[in-house]
Design an enzyme around this catalytic site. Structure first.
Site, PDB file in Angstrom:
ATOM      1  N   HIS A 105       0.856  -1.199   0.000  1.00 49.89           N
ATOM      2  CA  HIS A 105       0.000   0.000   0.000  1.00 49.89           C
ATOM      3  C   HIS A 105       0.890   1.247   0.000  1.00 49.89           C
ATOM      4  CE1 HIS A 105      -3.413   2.563   0.674  1.00 49.89           C
ATOM      5  NE2 HIS A 105      -2.839   3.087   1.737  1.00 49.89           N
ATOM      6  N   ASP A 107       1.056   5.180  -0.129  1.00 47.89           N
ATOM      7  CA  ASP A 107       0.343   6.455   0.003  1.00 47.89           C
ATOM      8  C   ASP A 107       1.066   7.528  -0.798  1.00 47.89           C
ATOM      9  OD1 ASP A 107      -1.772   5.910   1.979  1.00 47.89           O
ATOM     10  OD2 ASP A 107      -0.118   5.482   3.339  1.00 47.89           O
ATOM     11  N   ASP A 219      -7.763   1.336   2.339  1.00 47.27           N
ATOM     12  CA  ASP A 219      -7.413   2.350   3.337  1.00 47.27           C
ATOM     13  C   ASP A 219      -8.324   3.558   3.473  1.00 47.27           C
ATOM     14  OD1 ASP A 219      -5.770   3.015   5.480  1.00 47.27           O
ATOM     15  OD2 ASP A 219      -4.364   4.163   4.264  1.00 47.27           O
ATOM     16  N   ASP A 356       1.730  -1.211   4.409  1.00 49.32           N
ATOM     17  CA  ASP A 356       2.220   0.035   3.821  1.00 49.32           C
ATOM     18  C   ASP A 356       3.667  -0.089   3.343  1.00 49.32           C
ATOM     19  OD1 ASP A 356      -0.210   0.830   4.729  1.00 49.32           O
ATOM     20  OD2 ASP A 356       0.511   2.486   5.977  1.00 49.32           O
ATOM     21  N   HIS A 499      -6.430   9.593   0.020  1.00 49.53           N
ATOM     22  CA  HIS A 499      -7.069   9.525   1.339  1.00 49.53           C
ATOM     23  C   HIS A 499      -6.223  10.031   2.512  1.00 49.53           C
ATOM     24  CE1 HIS A 499      -5.191   5.520   0.617  1.00 49.53           C
ATOM     25  NE2 HIS A 499      -4.751   5.726   1.829  1.00 49.53           N
TER      26      HIS A 499
END
Length: 1092
Positions: A105, A107, A219, A356, A499
């Site tokens: 994941h 970000d 998420d 993550d 997000h």
């Protein structure tokens, strides 16, 4: 506008007569009192909101909420669940099929900026991926964020690109969702959600030749039902979600409803259904994905092997898999797999494997893939275990499930439930509701929507200018390179939908990085709009010359830095007339007050033909008592946070209107406003200006009212705040009193932060140390009341204009709470509407979701996202609060509506950010308050889990969110070339149609240039006819969803028209010669078109 207590003098009566005759001249609007929404105008279009055709879903989320006890009992090893048991022979007849899905994941900004994450981690993850996946064809991996992937792609060799295409082609690597980011689903607006999806999908198609099939959202903090609609319209067949309230997860697990067909509330024929998988446990990390016991699952996260940087908090470390321990280890893991499988209806199991920024080193790839392969080999070689385990992609899992169920992808598996509704608000444990981020960092939430409006305006104007230039053979002189500015703005707006971006939940330095990107794109888009407007208004197109060093028009405002409010441009008047070009980004003609700051009170405004236009002169105030010298606003000019000259002008749909400003010493040219200033006993110096009369009253005023032909709004003399609204022709006034409130945070260890709202009880009244200064401005075109408090300056404006602008109150709050500690500022409206515990909030500006105030839940659980509007209603009335920026909203008592304006919090709330919210800015929150009468409401209709705004409400929202842009011709010293207003549409669009976007597609070879094709995205809005709308002042008709696109654009031909899926990946049907289309209510449709 009139007052209850005193009459305002307009100057001589003759001016008033002159102004109203001008109104009539301007107002070519068909006022026909017999045609209104509840009448014969839209008989068939009104049936939609009444609904009731389709069968009702098995799971309605509003009903599920009412049902659940939310008692948070201890469930043992699965703390928020229950003990899972099974019989060992359950899989004898049908073995368990396990798909372990490795994922990372990433970000695009959170603790580090997008670029820093890329250089430190993401590029290494993707580089290792190419290397390691080629070592064994059984390996699988999924990726979702195209923002990162495209940056990496630009930096790798042709050889590596070919390897990636091979991995995708043979099914080892899957692109899931395929958006630019994994967007927030609470604060994001549907324009931007669609735009970032198109950006990602177009990139994938062009560079890898792949179309995503499955959605992956592990998420976002709660899930909106807008997302399944958009994914379904993009031809995806399955989707996965994770962050859902733990009580709902437990309930769905207990009833085997974790997989369902997600259907839109309005859908009569199941055409919006998409298969959805909900993950059952606390998190998407490895300890919470193999089964119910995190202590065991953690032992199978081989990144946590002893000697590494991270370990298992449950104190039992993983062990490398060897021939000696494989039987015992595999049996332990299989037990978890079987338990997890008991929560689902099929014998196919999904087990994500990641977290993550995982897999950033080759050693981690080896540790995970080699150890798991040993376990799989063992399990698969033991027929008595009745299990088949392997690495898989998300679509491998869905395909196996569909195959087992004997259906094709996209169909409803037999026996699976249908669900409608959404998954807000989210709590991950105890009473920790993630409802703070609906408001966190409102400054950037507002900037996001300003950029969105500019992007839509720039896309449409660029597309039209380019089509006209190509038709005239002038595209050689047109700045085609503006396309790369559009492209860059799409990427920056897309990035901000992430997000941790629009949510306000990133580190301070990361928020600044996003802000710099947003401002950079905003500045570029103003340039694109100016270049397009320049070409389109020129009378002689052959005279068009693009000079980047000397733009033909100046921008309406400037922002000195990413965290400053806009500063409006002042137009200097001289002997020559100054020309203005006003852009209306709406697809409907509008009669609007256009504000302009000028440097002299001696001004008159004329149309391009030289006809005088009604205008009102008011002072531009620097503070409560200071008039800014030599700056006058002609009307309410742009941002309602700071005052200005105002012109009443009719603006063509999606068009450009040319106006002239003349310096004029003829006193009758402009109607002046008058100002009353109430100091409430405070000893303050007042700086006045001769041009606008100011009357100072040292003591408190009596209550007073402002009115126009539609409304009367009354205010408290002491506070200056709104008290009531009365609609014209009605006896009774409706109490609508506003007040400011303050929430504190808890004294216990858990306190509010960027994500969580954990108040210390109910809100307390805001108690400033001084009474407010109240300023009342009255004039023929608008009147307003401004109240200056220590932390908030609020303005309510009433437009005295026929049509939409005059039917609602314009409300704005300039908030500055930088000296607060652990406080949140709220604005509450209290009415006598008998709304009980029901209220309505929008999802992503796309649809309305009915809500219930749940007494069994804590106060913070009853807040919901409000990206565009919220309303309360009873049998007689509906009160809608429209907003220009996403904020958190609730109705905590019957007849109440409250919104959180800003929050300043001094500590982290333990969700990984490691910071509080201390970087507050001066922020302007803008609203419209609309009171409507319900003509044909009934209890049955109100009991259904579906609701729609009225047409007037939709159009009011558009007016608020798509302000007219005012650009002055930059040449001051010489007369400009002949200019002509530009009217792109040859017919009026039905008023339930919205042109969501008209964007040029990129050229095949050079992605910095446009191709000959554009995407036209239309949305037909669903609306409620039970709200009376007599004399709307705009000629509003609907057409049962039919539209003739062939003749829509004046002076242009529609060369081709191909209906496609939402993101243009799939043609729908064949391109026909007919250019007549039909849309169902709520439908969003994309067309690939050629204009010229």
């Amino acid at each position: 506008m009139k007052l209850k207590k005193q009459v305002t003098v307009c100057g001589a009566a003759i001016f008033c007569v002159a102004v109203f005759s001008l109104y009539l001249m301007l107002d070519r609007v068909q006022h026909d009192p017999t045609r209104h929404q509840s009448g014969g105008n839209f008989p068939r279009d009104c049936q939609f909101a009444l609904g009731g055709k389709g069968q009702s879903p098995d799971l309605q989320m509003l009903a599920v909420y009412s049902l659940l006890p939310f008692d948070n009992q201890d469930g043992g090893v699965w703390k928020q669940g229950f003990d899972i048991t099974y019989e060992p022979n359950e899989w004898d007849a049908e073995p368990l099929q396990v798909f372990v899905v490795p994922h990372s994941h990433n970000d695009p900004g959170w603790i580090k900026t997008f670029d820093k994450y890329y250089y430190d981690q993401t590029q290494h993850i993707l580089n290792s991926m190419v290397l390691k996946m080629q070592e064994d064809p059984r390996r699988r991996f999924i990726w979702s964020e195209i923002s990162f992937f495209s940056k990496w792609w630009d930096n790798i060799s042709a050889q590596k690109r070919a390897a990636v295409r091979r991995l995708v082609g043979n099914g080892q690597l899957e692109m899931v969702t395929g958006g630019w980011v994994m967007p927030d689903e609470a604060n994001s607006h549907y324009f931007a959600m669609i735009d970032q999806l198109i950006e990602g999908h177009q990139w994938l198609e062009k560079n890898i030749g792949v179309t995503p099939r499955s959605g992956w959202a592990v998420d976002p903090f709660g899930h909106s039902s807008t997302m399944p609609y958009l994914l379904k319209r993009s031809n995806l067949t399955g989707m996965l979600i994770q962050r859902v309230h733990y009580a709902i997860k437990k309930h769905f697990a207990a009833t085997q409803n974790l997989e369902f067909m997600w259907r839109q509330t309005w859908d009569p024929d199941a055409s919006t259904d998409i298969f959805c998988h909900m993950m059952p446990f606390y998190s998407y990390d490895v300890p919470h994905t193999c089964g119910p016991d995190p202590k065991i699952c953690c032992q199978f996260d081989f990144k946590r092997l002893p000697g590494g940087r991270i370990n298992c908090p449950w104190k039992v470390p993983p062990r490398a898999i060897t021939d000696a321990n494989v039987a015992e280890r595999a049996q332990l893991l299989l037990d978890q797999y079987r338990k997890k499988s008991k929560l689902y209806r099929s014998k196919v199991l999904l087990v994500p494997l990641g977290d993550d920024f995982r897999y950033d080193k080759p050693q981690e790839w080896d540790a995970q893939f080699l150890n798991y392969q040993r376990i799989f080999d063992f399990l698969n070689s033991r027929p008595n275990l009745h299990v088949q385990a392997q690495f898989g992609t998300l679509s491998d899992y869905f395909d196996a499930l569909y195959k087992k169920m004997g259906i094709v992808p996209g169909m409803k598996p037999p026996g699976f439930p249908v669900l409608s509704g959404d998954f807000f608000s989210y709590a991950d444990r105890e009473d920790h509701y993630w409802t703070g981020y609906y408001t966190s960092r409102p400054f950037y939430k507002s900037l996001d929507r300003v950029l969105e409006a500019h992007l839509r305006g720039a896309e449409i104007l660029y597309s039209l200018a380019l089509a006209h230039a190509r038709r005239a053979g002038a595209d050689g002189r047109y700045p085609l390179s503006d396309y790369s500015l559009l492209s860059n703005a799409r990427h920056n707006l897309g990035l901000f939908q992430h997000h941790d971006a629009i949510t306000g939940t990133a580190k301070e330095a990361v928020a600044v990085d996003y802000g710099v990107r947003l401002l950079h794109s905003l500045t570029n888009l103003k340039r694109v709009i100016i270049n397009a407007a320049h070409y389109l208004v020129l009378g002689d197109k052959d005279a068009y010359r693009h000079d980047p060093a000397a733009p033909f028009l100046s921008t309406d405002d400037t922002r000195p830095s990413q965290d400053s409010l806009p500063e409006r441009t002042v137009v200097k008047l001289d002997t020559l007339p100054r020309f203005l070009v006003v852009f209306n980004p709406l697809e409907q003609e509008r009669l609007s007050i256009v504000p302009v700051l000028v440097d002299s009170p001696h001004v008159r405004v004329l149309s391009e033909e030289g006809q005088p236009l009604p205008s009102q002169l008011s002072a531009h105030w620097g503070s409560a008592t200071d008039v800014v010298p030599d700056v006058y606003q002609r009307g309410w000019l742009r941002s309602p946070c700071c005052p200005q000259v105002s012109v009443l002008a009719r603006l063509p749909a999606l068009g450009l209107r040319v106006l002239q400003l003349h310096k004029s010493f003829n006193g009758h040219a402009t109607l002046k406003s008058s100002v009353r200033l109430y100091l409430h006993g405070r000893d303050l110096p007042v700086r006045k200006q001769e041009a606008v009369p100011v009357h100072v009253f040292p003591a408190t005023a009596d209550d007073f009212c402002l009115e126009n032909q539609h409304l009367q709004a009354c205010f408290s003399g002491h506070s200056g705040l709104l008290q009531s609204i009365r609609r014209a022709g009605e006896e009774r006034e409706q109490r609508v009193s506003s007040e400011f409130l303050v929430y504190g945070t808890r004294t216990s260890k858990d306190k509010s932060g960027a994500y969580l709202f954990l108040p210390d009880g109910e809100a307390k009244p805001y108690a400033p140390k001084d009474p407010p200064v109240v300023r009342v401005t009255e004039g023929p075109l608008f009147s307003e009341v401004t109240s200056y408090y220590q932390h908030v300056q609020t303005m309510v404006r009433l437009y005295n204009v026929p049509g939409v602008e005059g039917l609602s109150l314009d409300v704005s709050c300039l908030v500055d709470i930088r000296d607060h500690i652990n406080k949140e500022l709220a604005l509450r409206f209290s009415t006598d509407i008998e709304s009980d515990d029901a209220f309505f909030t929008d999802l992503n500006g796309f649809q309305i979701q009915p809500r219930r105030y749940q007494r069994k839940l804590p106060l913070q659980a009853n807040f919901y996202p409000m990206p565009a509007m919220a309303y309360i209603q009873d049998m007689q009335s509906r009160l809608t609060l429209h907003t220009a920026q996403a904020l958190g909203v609730s109705s905590l008592g019957s007849g109440q509506l409250e919104v959180i304006l800003d929050r300043r919090l001094m500590q982290d709330d333990n969700r990984g950010l490691g910071q509080g919210l201390k970087d507050n800015k001066r922020t302007c929150n803008r609203f419209r308050l609309l009171l409507e009468r319900r003509a044909t409401a009934n209890k049955v209709q109100d009991g259904r889990p579906i609701s729609f705004p009225s047409l007037l409400s939709h159009i009011t929202s558009m007016h608020l969110n798509a302000e007219a842009l005012v650009m002055a011709v930059a040449q001051e010293k010489m007369a400009p070339p002949a200019l002509r207003s530009f009217m792109p549409l040859s017919t009026t669009l039905p008023c339930d149609f919205h042109i969501l976007n008209l964007r040029m597609l990129q050229a095949e070879q050079d992605d910095s240039l446009p191709s000959a094709e554009a995407a036209l995205i239309l949305h037909r809005k669903g609306f409620d006819c039970s709200l009376e709308a007599k004399n709307l002042g705009f000629n509003c008709t609907t057409s049962q969803g039919k539209l003739a696109l062939g003749s829509l654009f004046q002076g242009l031909e529609l060369g081709s028209l191909q209906p496609t899926s939402l993101t243009l990946m799939y043609p729908l049907g064949t391109a026909s010669n007919s250019t007549n289309i039909r849309l169902d209510p709520m439908e969003i449709a994309t067309f690939r078109i050629r204009l010229g």
